[in-house]
Motif scaffolding. Structure first.
Motif, PDB file in Angstrom:
ATOM      1  N   VAL A  70      27.343  12.043  40.121  1.00 21.57           N
ATOM      2  CA  VAL A  70      27.555  12.220  38.683  1.00 21.57           C
ATOM      3  C   VAL A  70      28.864  11.567  38.241  1.00 21.57           C
ATOM      4  O   VAL A  70      29.809  11.437  39.024  1.00 21.57           O
ATOM      5  N   CYS A  71      28.906  11.184  36.969  1.00 18.29           N
ATOM      6  CA  CYS A  71      30.040  10.388  36.508  1.00 18.29           C
ATOM      7  C   CYS A  71      31.307  11.225  36.332  1.00 18.29           C
ATOM      8  O   CYS A  71      32.396  10.667  36.230  1.00 18.29           O
ATOM      9  N   ASN A  72      31.197  12.557  36.288  1.00 15.26           N
ATOM     10  CA  ASN A  72      32.406  13.370  36.122  1.00 15.26           C
ATOM     11  C   ASN A  72      32.907  13.972  37.440  1.00 15.26           C
ATOM     12  O   ASN A  72      33.733  14.883  37.439  1.00 15.26           O
ATOM     13  N   ALA A  73      32.401  13.475  38.566  1.00 19.23           N
ATOM     14  CA  ALA A  73      32.924  13.900  39.872  1.00 19.23           C
ATOM     15  C   ALA A  73      34.272  13.215  40.110  1.00 19.23           C
ATOM     16  O   ALA A  73      34.493  12.084  39.681  1.00 19.23           O
ATOM     17  N   MET A  74      35.188  13.920  40.809  1.00 18.20           N
ATOM     18  CA  MET A  74      36.468  13.302  41.151  1.00 18.20           C
ATOM     19  C   MET A  74      36.257  12.232  42.209  1.00 18.20           C
ATOM     20  O   MET A  74      35.525  12.441  43.175  1.00 18.20           O
ATOM     21  N   GLU A  75      36.932  11.091  42.050  1.00 21.00           N
ATOM     22  CA  GLU A  75      36.833  10.020  43.047  1.00 21.00           C
ATOM     23  C   GLU A  75      38.174   9.740  43.727  1.00 21.00           C
ATOM     24  O   GLU A  75      38.207   9.189  44.825  1.00 21.00           O
ATOM     25  N   THR A  76      39.276  10.089  43.063  1.00 22.08           N
ATOM     26  CA  THR A  76      40.589   9.947  43.703  1.00 22.08           C
ATOM     27  C   THR A  76      41.412  11.216  43.463  1.00 22.08           C
ATOM     28  O   THR A  76      41.482  11.715  42.337  1.00 22.08           O
ATOM     29  N   LEU A  77      42.011  11.705  44.534  1.00 20.89           N
ATOM     30  CA  LEU A  77      42.875  12.885  44.466  1.00 20.89           C
ATOM     31  C   LEU A  77      44.322  12.415  44.594  1.00 20.89           C
ATOM     32  O   LEU A  77      44.668  11.706  45.541  1.00 20.89           O
TER      33      LEU A  77
END
Lengths: 421, 421
Positions: free
Chosen positions: B259-266
């Motif tokens: 999904v587009c609102n998942a985190m990809e960078t922390l």
């Protein structure tokens, strides 16, 4: 040369983006301080700026620019004073940035609302009038945006002199110097780069002739705030109060001719045409307004009225000419406006509540008026304080565009650890 | 053939514009009546629609479409039920059209305000999922817009069957049949015409892969509501409450991957990294999330963490992979997000009021969150009722786009004979 222009514009874009990242959180106090410093710098440099303008005027005369263009180009002491007053008005405007609205809890426990933020970087393309340089720069700064200014080559010296004062004000206040940049090459390729570098520019605002704006919006790869023309209508409905209809129809056509909110076509309900048309025609005759009418108009007013062609219904005369059409009622009037109009400003004159309400809903224009002159469609009359342009598009700002049109709203969420179930 | 496609699309456009002129003043009651009639028609034709979908599925298998695409294409009875429920939800939404706000007197005596109106004609371009046909059509109708639907060729039979039910509902209710039109030619030239005929179409909404959307927005001559990708960040600030940071960082990455609102960078503040990283890494390990870290992350977590390359910071993984970076504080975190992010959704986890406030102002994204999971950036979670898409642009609708994103506001003026002085 093409390469170096591209490199130059890219550099301008990178600098503007960088400045915008700082402006986004500049305080109202700091922004007003910078605008005041610009005011002082302009005051102190009036002589140099007017002298630079005289160089542009001299070059213009040598290039044999037409007199209307030269008139718009000229900065007289009176115009300079008006320019400074405009800057004072912008300083007095409420800062739109940071406004938080609609915060409310959602069932998940998050608190959701909207926050007003700058657009980022504005690209402004305009012709002749050097005062636009200051107007656009001050509105951009007040709304926390960086701006890239591309004026006409005919005003280059004036724009550079004004820009120097702006730079001085930015330096004094500590805002980034690249918040306002003036493209100082006459190379036309610069515009081509400006309107396509969407990585660095968020919105383009063109001001000038219809052909310039048409070309820019066809080639831009960035949203454009624009209006092409103002083909405004007044529909005098069968139940119009002629004590209102007559002065409004006169005012909307003759108050000023060369403006985009002047009426260009008058629509008259057939039920009232025999009574209304001769009376308004008399008033127009006093002002030497040329009428171009449909056959029914000609029948009522006689042979002095020229025949309106299909093209007349599309035309923004910007002069003492008016197209006149007798219509069978609301439906024909609305269809005419939506088909031939430019979605700028259109008005109905009527005392009938239900018809007024229907006109309001069905006319697809950026301003729709009841019993008022189309000439009111204007940033100052609407209380926007200042106007960077007028938009006849439906996306984003519509109608007169002031400070708020240079902003956007983002969603904001406050939580205390909420996760999605 | 090219000519005939152009003529066909032109005809579709003219019909849509005509229908939109009627829809603009259709009552809420009438629009809901039409949506209810569509509901009934869909219910009555479930068997035919599922059969049509089976033809698409069979053709898809023969064309050897990949299994993910086939999965999105399939209409099961459960999905059909979900589609009907979505329609019910739209019927229950408040009609945004006609809302009049901010009416106030100006010094001239005119009374000025804004009225919410439909955009006009929407062009929707999408792939595989046939339920989008109904979703988009129902949102368009509810907001008084006509819509032209161009689904993927792989879903043609399903879309035609759904469109037939929609047509039936329109007929029953008396709304114009061309309010919803499905382009039923597989010819790709149709899209090229749809996205350039700005005389008839007011906005384009593309839904599909990044390359499709990129191509459309590059070639469109009409405003596009779009987001290219969702490269979302969470910044765990030095004063974060780890009881909030841990579940949020876990939820934002692992609740759903595609999904587009998942985190990809922390992003993790160096002051808290030694404490936070091992604990969150343990949680990710349980979910088999692959970590790609900066050198400092690798130093803390050991060799199991792969090296993040420059490209990783730009990547929307849409899967169980996460990029991790230790930063020196707020400034580096915000710079990273604004540089590498996609302006979709970004969050800070902190108990520090002033830093939270600064993050809110400076992060240039359509949703900015404090102490909440990025997964909340969603039309349903935001209470929009339904979502036609998400926009990462700043012009017009931003973030999740619901009914209101399909509307515009025009200025309205009430007077009793005012003329401009």
């Amino acid at each position: 040369m093409q390469d170096s222009i591209q490199t130059y514009m890219q550099q301008v874009g990178i600098q503007a983006r960088k400045a915008s990242r700082i402006l986004v959180s500049a305080s109202t106090h700091l922004k007003n301080h910078a605008l005041s410093a610009i005011y002082t710098a302009l005051e102190n440099n009036q002589a140099q700026i007017l002298a630079a303008n005289q160089i542009d005027m001299e070059n213009g005369r040598q290039r044999q620019l037409d007199s209307a263009l030269l008139d718009r180009l000229e900065l007289t002491p009176a115009r300079f004073k008006g320019m400074l007053q405009g800057l004072k008005d912008v300083i007095a405007l409420v800062d739109p940035i940071g406004e938080i609205t609609d915060m409310a809890y959602r069932p998940s426990g998050i608190q959701l609302g909207k926050m007003r933020v700058p657009l980022g970087v504005i690209g402004m393309i305009y012709e002749s009038r050097p005062n636009v340089t200051l107007e656009a720069a001050s509105l951009a700064l007040k709304s926390g945006n960086a701006i890239i200014l591309r004026g006409g080559s005919e005003a280059l010296e004036s724009n550079k002199a004004i820009a120097a004062a702006i730079q001085h004000g930015l330096q004094v206040s500590g805002l980034p110097e690249h918040a306002v940049q003036v493209i100082d090459t006459p190379d036309r390729a610069a515009v081509g780069h400006l309107i396509t570098m969407n990585e660095y520019v968020d919105v383009i605002v063109p001001r000038g002739g219809k052909s310039l704006i048409e070309r820019i919006s066809n080639e831009a790869r960035i949203p454009v705030i624009k209006h092409l023309d103002g083909n405004c209508h007044i529909f005098v409905e069968a139940q119009a109060d002629l004590q209102k209809a007559l002065p409004i129809a006169l005012n909307a056509k003759t108050h000023r001719y060369g403006v985009c909110n002047a009426m260009e076509t008058l629509l008259v309900d057939e039920a009232i045409a025999e009574e209304f048309l001769p009376r308004i025609a008399e008033l127009y005759a006093e002002k030497q307004v040329e009428l171009r009418g449909c056959p029914e108009t000609q029948r009522i007013l006689g042979e002095s009225v020229k025949t309106a062609t299909e093209e007349d219904w599309y035309t923004e005369y910007l002069g003492p000419i008016l197209a006149v059409k007798v219509v069978s009622g609301m439906d024909e009037a609305i269809d005419h406006i939506n088909q031939y109009g430019s979605h700028h400003t259109d008005a109905i004159i009527t005392e009938n509540f239900s018809l007024a309400r229907e006109f309001l809903a069905r006319v697809d224009s950026s301003s729709v008026m009841i019993n008022a002159s189309t000439r009111f469609a204007d940033g100052f009359e609407y209380g926007l304080g200042a106007e960077i342009g007028i938009s006849t598009d439906k996306i984003h700002a519509r109608g007169p565009v002031g400070l708020e049109g240079l902003t956007s709203q983002k969603w904001i969420v406050f939580g205390d650890g909420q996760i999605r179930q």
